[in-house]
Motif scaffolding. Structure first.
Motif, short mmCIF file in Angstrom:
data_model
loop_
_atom_site.label_atom_id
_atom_site.label_comp_id
_atom_site.label_asym_id
_atom_site.label_seq_id
_atom_site.Cartn_x
_atom_site.Cartn_y
_atom_site.Cartn_z
N GLY A 14 6.13 5.25 -3.53
CA GLY A 14 6.99 4.68 -4.03
C GLY A 14 7.99 3.56 -3.17
N GLU A 15 8.53 2.72 -3.82
CA GLU A 15 9.22 1.57 -3.38
C GLU A 15 10.23 1.64 -2.37
N LYS A 16 11.03 2.66 -2.37
CA LYS A 16 12.22 2.78 -1.44
C LYS A 16 11.51 3.49 -0.39
N LYS A 17 10.55 4.46 -0.22
CA LYS A 17 9.98 5.18 0.97
C LYS A 17 9.25 4.04 1.80
N ALA A 18 8.69 2.84 0.64
CA ALA A 18 7.65 1.90 1.39
C ALA A 18 8.60 1.02 2.25
N ARG A 33 0.89 -1.08 0.07
CA ARG A 33 0.01 -0.03 0.00
C ARG A 33 0.76 1.23 0.05
N LEU A 34 2.00 1.15 0.85
CA LEU A 34 2.81 2.41 0.80
C LEU A 34 3.61 2.58 -0.53
N SER A 35 3.83 1.47 -1.34
CA SER A 35 4.50 1.60 -2.63
C SER A 35 3.54 2.55 -3.57
N GLU A 36 2.30 2.03 -3.27
CA GLU A 36 1.55 2.72 -4.32
C GLU A 36 1.61 4.57 -4.21
N ILE A 69 22.08 -1.98 -1.21
CA ILE A 69 20.49 -1.77 -1.93
C ILE A 69 20.04 -0.46 -2.34
N TRP A 70 19.96 0.24 -1.18
CA TRP A 70 19.56 1.56 -1.35
C TRP A 70 20.23 2.22 -2.45
N LYS A 71 21.55 2.14 -2.44
CA LYS A 71 22.32 2.99 -3.43
C LYS A 71 22.05 2.50 -4.81
N ASN A 72 21.98 1.15 -4.92
CA ASN A 72 21.40 0.78 -6.44
C ASN A 72 20.07 0.47 -6.76
N SER A 73 19.33 0.95 -5.80
CA SER A 73 17.56 0.96 -6.44
C SER A 73 17.38 2.29 -6.79
N LYS A 74 16.84 2.35 -7.93
CA LYS A 74 16.14 3.56 -8.27
C LYS A 74 14.88 3.84 -7.63
N THR A 75 14.43 5.14 -7.68
CA THR A 75 13.23 5.51 -6.75
C THR A 75 12.32 5.32 -7.92
N GLU A 76 11.37 4.35 -7.40
CA GLU A 76 10.41 4.05 -8.38
C GLU A 76 8.93 4.47 -7.65
N GLU A 77 8.05 5.03 -8.46
CA GLU A 77 6.59 5.21 -8.05
C GLU A 77 6.08 4.18 -8.88
#
Length: 281
Positions: free
Chosen positions: A153-157, A147-150, A261-269
Motif C-alpha cells: 500500500g501507498e503509505k507503507k511504501a 514496488r512496495l506500494s503494490e 499528509i499522513w493524517k489526510n491520506s487514506k490507506t490505499e492498497e
C-alpha cells in the motif's frame, strides 16, 4: 505480480543498493564515493537486466511522464525550509556573512550575492546536482516505492522507502559526510529529519505519477544547501544541527508537513496496474 516474487525483487534491489554503497565508501577513492551516490540507479539497471519485464518496470517508474505543473510548485515550496533554516541561524548568530575586507576591491555583499547566484546557475552547477538527484530518485521513488506500494500500500511504501533512503546515507559518514559537529548527533538528526522529508517526497511521487517533481525537489535541497553553506561562510561549531536538510528547523517544518499528509491520506492498497493504466492517459 506474485507477492513472494515481488518481495524478493524488493529485497534484491535493497541489498544491491546498500552493498554497492558500502563497498564504494570503504574503498574511499573520490571516484568511488561519487559513484556510490548513483548506487540506486545502478541497482535499477541490474533489476532491468536480470529481473522482471523491462517495459513494465520502465512504465511504473514514471520517467516518461512529466506530471502537472502544480507538483513542481509543491516541490519548490517543500525545499524552502533549507533557506529558512539558514536565515534562522543567521538571525541568532550561528552563521554569518564573510566580512567585505576579504572581497575583491569594490565588491559589496549584494554584489557577492549576485555573483554567487550567477555562478550557481551555471550549466555544470545545475546539471551535476540534477544528475545525482535523478540517479537516486530513479531507485527510491521510481523503483522501490512503486514496488512496495503494490505489496504493502501507498503509505507503507512512503515510510519504508524513506527508511531505506536513510540507511543508504550511513556509509557516507565513513568519509566525512558532514564535517561539522559530532558525527553521532549528525546521524541522529539526519535520520529523524530525512524520514519525514521522505514521506513528503513519497506523497508528491504518488500524486504526480511522475518521478520528475521529486527529482526537482531532491536537486533543489542539495543545491540550495550548497549555495547557502558557501554564502554564509562564517559558522559556529554545531551550525549543522540547525541548518540544512538535517537541521532542527527543517526537521520541524518537514515533520509538520509529513504529519498533515499522513493524517489526510487514506490507506490505499493500490495495485501498480493503476500506474501503468494512468501513464497511458
Amino acid at each position: 505480480m506474485n507477492q513472494k516474487k515481488g518481495m524478493l525483487d524488493i529485497g534484491i534491489f535493497i541489498l544491491v543498493v546498500l552493498g554497492i554503497t558500502l563497498v564504494f565508501n570503504l574503498i574511499k577513492a573520490p571516484l568511488f564515493i561519487m559513484l556510490a551516490q548513483a548506487a540506486p540507479m545502478l541497482a535499477v539497471i541490474v533489476m532491468l537486466i536480470f529481473f522482471g519485464n523491462r517495459k513494465e518496470t520502465f512504465l511504473k517508474m514514471g520517467v516518461h511522464r512529466l506530471g502537472k505543473i502544480r507538483w513542481y510548485l509543491v516541490a519548490i515550496l517543500a525545499s524552502v525550509p533549507v533557506i529558512l533554516s539558514f536565515l534562522v541561524a543567521w538571525s541568532v548568530g550561528i552563521v554569518d556573512l564573510p566580512t567585505t575586507e576579504h572581497f575583491p576591491a569594490g565588491m559589496t555583499q549584494v554584489g557577492r550575492l549576485f555573483a554567487m547566484i550567477q555562478f550557481y546557475l551555471g550549466f555544470m552547477y545545475l546539471t551535476t546536482p540534477l544528475v545525482f538527484a535523478f540517479a537516486e530518485e530513479i531507485g527510491w521513488r521510481g523503483f522501490l516505492q512503486v514496488r512496495l506500494s503494490e505489496e504493502l500500500g501507498e503509505k507503507k511504501a512512503w515510510l519504508y522507502t524513506s527508511m531505506v533512503w536513510v540507511i543508504f546515507h550511513y556509509p557516507f559518514y565513513l568519509n566525512q559526510y558532514n564535517e561539522d559537529g559530532n558525527v553521532w548527533i549528525n546521524m541522529v538528526l539526519f535520520t529523524v529529519t530525512i524520514l519525514p522529508l521522505g514521506l513528503v517526497m513519497g506523497w508528491v511521487r504518488t500524486k504526480s505519477q511522475s518521478i520528475w517533481p521529486v527529482v526537482l525537489l531532491h536537486m533543489l535541497i542539495n543545491h540550495i544547501r550548497s549555495f547557502m553553506t558557501e554564502f554564509f561562510h562564517q559558522k559556529e561549531f554545531g551550525w549543522s544541527y540547525i541548518v540544512g536538510e538535517s537541521g532542527l528547523v527543517a526537521l520541524v517544518i518537514w515533520s509538520l508537513l509529513a504529519w498533515m499528509i499522513w493524517k489526510n491520506s487514506k490507506t490505499e492498497e493500490k495495485s501498480l496496474k493503476c500506474y501503468i493504466r494512468t501513464s497511458r492517459v
